[in-house]
Design a protein around this motif. Structure first.
Motif, PDB file in Angstrom:
ATOM      1  N   TRP A  82       0.399   5.823  -0.666  1.00 35.88           N
ATOM      2  CA  TRP A  82      -0.354   6.992  -1.123  1.00 35.88           C
ATOM      3  C   TRP A  82       0.333   7.525  -2.376  1.00 35.88           C
ATOM      4  CZ3 TRP A  82      -4.972   8.465   0.638  1.00 35.88           C
ATOM      5  CH2 TRP A  82      -5.377   8.015   1.897  1.00 35.88           C
TER       6      TRP A  82
ATOM      7  N   PRO B  17      -1.988   6.218  11.833  1.00 36.13           N
ATOM      8  CA  PRO B  17      -1.666   5.126  10.908  1.00 36.13           C
ATOM      9  C   PRO B  17      -1.505   5.632   9.482  1.00 36.13           C
ATOM     10  CG  PRO B  17      -4.000   5.110  11.423  1.00 36.13           C
ATOM     11  CD  PRO B  17      -3.384   6.163  12.306  1.00 36.13           C
ATOM     12  N   LEU B  18      -0.946   4.774   8.628  1.00 31.98           N
ATOM     13  CA  LEU B  18      -0.730   5.141   7.227  1.00 31.98           C
ATOM     14  C   LEU B  18      -2.023   5.595   6.560  1.00 31.98           C
ATOM     15  CD1 LEU B  18       1.199   5.250   4.765  1.00 31.98           C
ATOM     16  CD2 LEU B  18       0.608   2.851   4.333  1.00 31.98           C
ATOM     17  N   ALA B  19      -3.122   4.973   6.914  1.00 29.55           N
ATOM     18  CA  ALA B  19      -4.402   5.307   6.289  1.00 29.55           C
ATOM     19  C   ALA B  19      -4.844   6.736   6.568  1.00 29.55           C
ATOM     20  CB  ALA B  19      -5.490   4.335   6.756  1.00 29.55           C
ATOM     21  N   ASP B  20      -4.270   7.358   7.595  1.00 29.05           N
ATOM     22  CA  ASP B  20      -4.712   8.693   8.015  1.00 29.05           C
ATOM     23  C   ASP B  20      -3.766   9.814   7.574  1.00 29.05           C
ATOM     24  OD1 ASP B  20      -6.848   7.471   9.171  1.00 29.05           O
ATOM     25  OD2 ASP B  20      -6.221   7.787  11.251  1.00 29.05           O
TER      26      ASP B  20
ATOM     27  N   LYS C 296      -4.223   9.340  -3.310  1.00 28.98           N
ATOM     28  CA  LYS C 296      -4.967   8.096  -3.469  1.00 28.98           C
ATOM     29  C   LYS C 296      -4.176   6.961  -2.823  1.00 28.98           C
ATOM     30  CE  LYS C 296      -7.695  10.442  -6.235  1.00 28.98           C
ATOM     31  NZ  LYS C 296      -9.007  10.938  -5.758  1.00 28.98           N
ATOM     32  N   LEU C 297      -4.839   6.173  -1.963  1.00 25.63           N
ATOM     33  CA  LEU C 297      -4.202   5.007  -1.360  1.00 25.63           C
ATOM     34  C   LEU C 297      -4.362   3.838  -2.321  1.00 25.63           C
ATOM     35  CD1 LEU C 297      -2.714   3.939   1.122  1.00 25.63           C
ATOM     36  CD2 LEU C 297      -4.931   3.364   2.117  1.00 25.63           C
ATOM     37  N   GLU C 298      -3.232   3.330  -2.826  1.00 22.93           N
ATOM     38  CA  GLU C 298      -3.276   2.349  -3.905  1.00 22.93           C
ATOM     39  C   GLU C 298      -2.369   1.156  -3.608  1.00 22.93           C
ATOM     40  OE1 GLU C 298      -3.895   5.635  -7.503  1.00 22.93           O
ATOM     41  OE2 GLU C 298      -1.970   4.621  -7.275  1.00 22.93           O
ATOM     42  N   ASP C 299      -2.608   0.064  -4.317  1.00 22.55           N
ATOM     43  CA  ASP C 299      -1.686  -1.068  -4.345  1.00 22.55           C
ATOM     44  C   ASP C 299      -0.644  -0.796  -5.425  1.00 22.55           C
ATOM     45  OD1 ASP C 299      -2.839  -2.897  -2.372  1.00 22.55           O
ATOM     46  OD2 ASP C 299      -4.534  -3.044  -3.750  1.00 22.55           O
TER      47      ASP C 299
ATOM     48  N   GLU D  21       4.242   1.479   2.601  1.00 20.83           N
ATOM     49  CA  GLU D  21       4.681   0.381   3.465  1.00 20.83           C
ATOM     50  C   GLU D  21       6.163   0.078   3.272  1.00 20.83           C
ATOM     51  OE1 GLU D  21       0.646  -2.201   4.182  1.00 20.83           O
ATOM     52  OE2 GLU D  21       1.725  -2.543   2.287  1.00 20.83           O
TER      53      GLU D  21
ATOM     54  N   LYS E  72       0.831  -1.197   0.000  1.00 24.47           N
ATOM     55  CA  LYS E  72       0.000   0.000   0.000  1.00 24.47           C
ATOM     56  C   LYS E  72       0.874   1.258   0.000  1.00 24.47           C
ATOM     57  CE  LYS E  72      -4.152  -1.877   0.430  1.00 24.47           C
ATOM     58  NZ  LYS E  72      -5.209  -1.699  -0.605  1.00 24.47           N
TER      59      LYS E  72
ATOM     60  N   ASP F 233      -5.437  13.134   7.003  1.00 28.06           N
ATOM     61  CA  ASP F 233      -5.804  13.820   8.242  1.00 28.06           C
ATOM     62  C   ASP F 233      -4.597  14.544   8.848  1.00 28.06           C
ATOM     63  OD1 ASP F 233      -8.372  12.838   7.986  1.00 28.06           O
ATOM     64  OD2 ASP F 233      -8.032  11.124   9.309  1.00 28.06           O
TER      65      ASP F 233
END
Length: 326
Positions: A4, A300-303, A17-20, A96, A2, A306
Motif C-alpha cells: 500500500w 488480509p493485506l488487501a483489507d 493505493k495497492l501497488e506493485d 509483503e 504488493k 477496512d
C-alpha cells in the motif's frame, strides 16, 4: 511485491493505493523481512494524512508495527536469515516485504504467535513505560484507565492487574465495558452514561485514583484531575479526542498531583536498554498468560483500508492485525 502506498497526504480512503513496487534491499544495519503480520494503529491514519509528528517523505508505504522473517540480513546488523523479529518501522509495514533497522527490533520467542506478537509492541510497551517507569505504579493502588477497550487501554488494564493494582476502566457502551472486564478491570464505567469522576470517588471510598492513564485528552483530562487522589499521578499518553487540554497550576499544587508525559518512541534512541527489559517482561507475561492481546479482527493485506476505517469510526476494540497468511 504488493504494498500500500501513499503519493499525496490526505484521507486514507482517497490516498491509499495497492501497488506493485520494487523489493527492498538490505544494507549495513538494515535488514529485509517477509511480513508475517502487522499491527494497525490510529497513528497510521495520521501519518497518511501528513499529521503525524514525523512526516514520511512521499511516496511511502504506511504501517509502523511489524513481525517478519529475515530474508536478507544487513552486513552490519545483529540479525541472520530466518530470524523472526518484532519491529518498529517509521513506515513500510503494510507490504509483503519491508526493512527493519538495528535498535528497533526485538526477537520473537518461539512460543509467541506472529499475530499476537504484532499486537504487543506499540500498545504494551507504551503502557508498560507509562505505568511503571513514569508513574511507578504499586500493588494495591487504584488505577483508572480511560479507553480501556482500546489497544493501549486494554494493554494498560492487563499490565495494571498483573502488577496488583485495583483496576477501574472507562469505555463507551456495554460491549466495550465487557472488553474492559475481559482485560481485567474490576470496575467498568460507561463514560457516556455516567459521571466517571463521581463513580471513581464512590468506588474508592472517596480516596480517588492514585494513577490515571489518559490516552484521550480533552474534557476527559480535565475531569480526571478532579478524581485524582492526594499525590496522584495523571499520565498524558495521547489525545484521541483531538483536543489538547490545559491545566491550571494551582490544581496541581493543591492536591500535590503530578501530570506526567509519556512519549514512548523516543526511548528507542534515548533508553534502548529500558525497552529491551520492558519487552522481555511483556514476553514473560505472555508465557504466564497474564498478558494476552485482545484482537478484534485479523484481516488480509488487501483489507488495510477496512482496518483503518474501523479504527477511525471507533467500531473496533483491542487491536486489529494484518495477517499475511490470509
Amino acid at each position: 511485491m504488493k504494498a500500500w502506498r501513499v503519493h499525496n497526504y490526505g484521507h486514507y480512503a482517497d490516498e491509499l493505493k495497492l501497488e506493485d513496487v520494487s523489493m527492498p534491499v538490505a544494507s549495513g544495519t538494515t535488514s529485509v523481512v517477509r511480513v508475517l503480520a502487522a499491527g494497525a494503529n490510529f497513528a497510521d491514519i495520521l501519518a497518511i494524512a501528513g499529521k503525524y509528528q514525523l512526516k514520511s517523505p512521499l511516496p511511502f508505504v504506511p504501517g509502523t508495527e511489524v513481525v517478519g522473517e529475515v530474508t536478507e540480513a544487513g552486513t552490519a546488523s545483529g540479525l541472520r536469515t530466518g530470524d523472526r523479529v518484532l519491529a518498529l518501522t517509521r513506515a513500510g509495514a503494510f507490504a509483503e516485504y519491508t526493512t527493519v533497522d538495528d535498535g528497533f527490533w526485538y526477537r520473537v520467542p518461539d512460543d509467541v504467535e506472529s499475530t499476537h506478537a504484532a499486537a504487543m509492541l506499540v500498545t504494551y510497551q507504551t503502557s508498560h513505560v507509562a505505568l511503571f517507569r513514569r508513574a511507578e505504579l504499586k500493588a494495591g493502588e487504584w488505577l483508572l484507565v480511560h479507553g480501556g477497550a482500546g489497544g493501549v487501554g486494554s494493554a494498560a488494564v492487563q499490565l495494571g492487574k498483573r502488577a496488583g493494582a485495583r483496576m477501574i476502566a472507562t469505555a463507551g457502551g456495554e460491549s466495550k465495558l465487557a472488553v474492559c472486564r475481559e482485560a481485567g478491570a474490576e470496575f467498568a464505567i460507561d463514560y457516556k452514561a455516567e459521571d466517571f469522576g463521581a463513580r471513581v470517588r464512590e468506588i474508592t471510598g472517596g480516596h480517588g485514583a492514585d494513577v490515571i492513564y489518559d490516552p484521550v485528552g480533552g474534557d476527559v483530562f480535565d475531569a480526571s484531575t478532579r478524581c485524582l487522589a492526594w499525590e496522584g499521578r495523571l499520565l498524558t499518553v495521547g489525545f484521541a479526542s483531538g483536543l489538547i487540554p490545559e491545566i491550571a497550576a494551582n490544581r496541581i499544587l493543591l492536591k500535590n498531583i503530578s501530570v506526567i508525559g509519556v512519549e514512548w518512541p523516543s526511548y528507542h534512541a534515548a533508553h534502548r536498554d529500558v525497552l529491551l527489559e520492558v519487552q522481555d517482561d511483556i514476553w514473560s507475561g505472555y508465557r504466564d498468560r497474564s498478558l494476552r492481546p485482545i484482537i478484534w479482527k485479523k484481516l488480509p493485506l488487501a483489507d488495510v483500508p477496512d482496518a483503518l476505517a474501523a479504527i477511525e469510526a471507533r467500531d473496533s476494540y483491542g487491536k486489529i492485525v494484518i495477517d499475511a497468511s490470509l
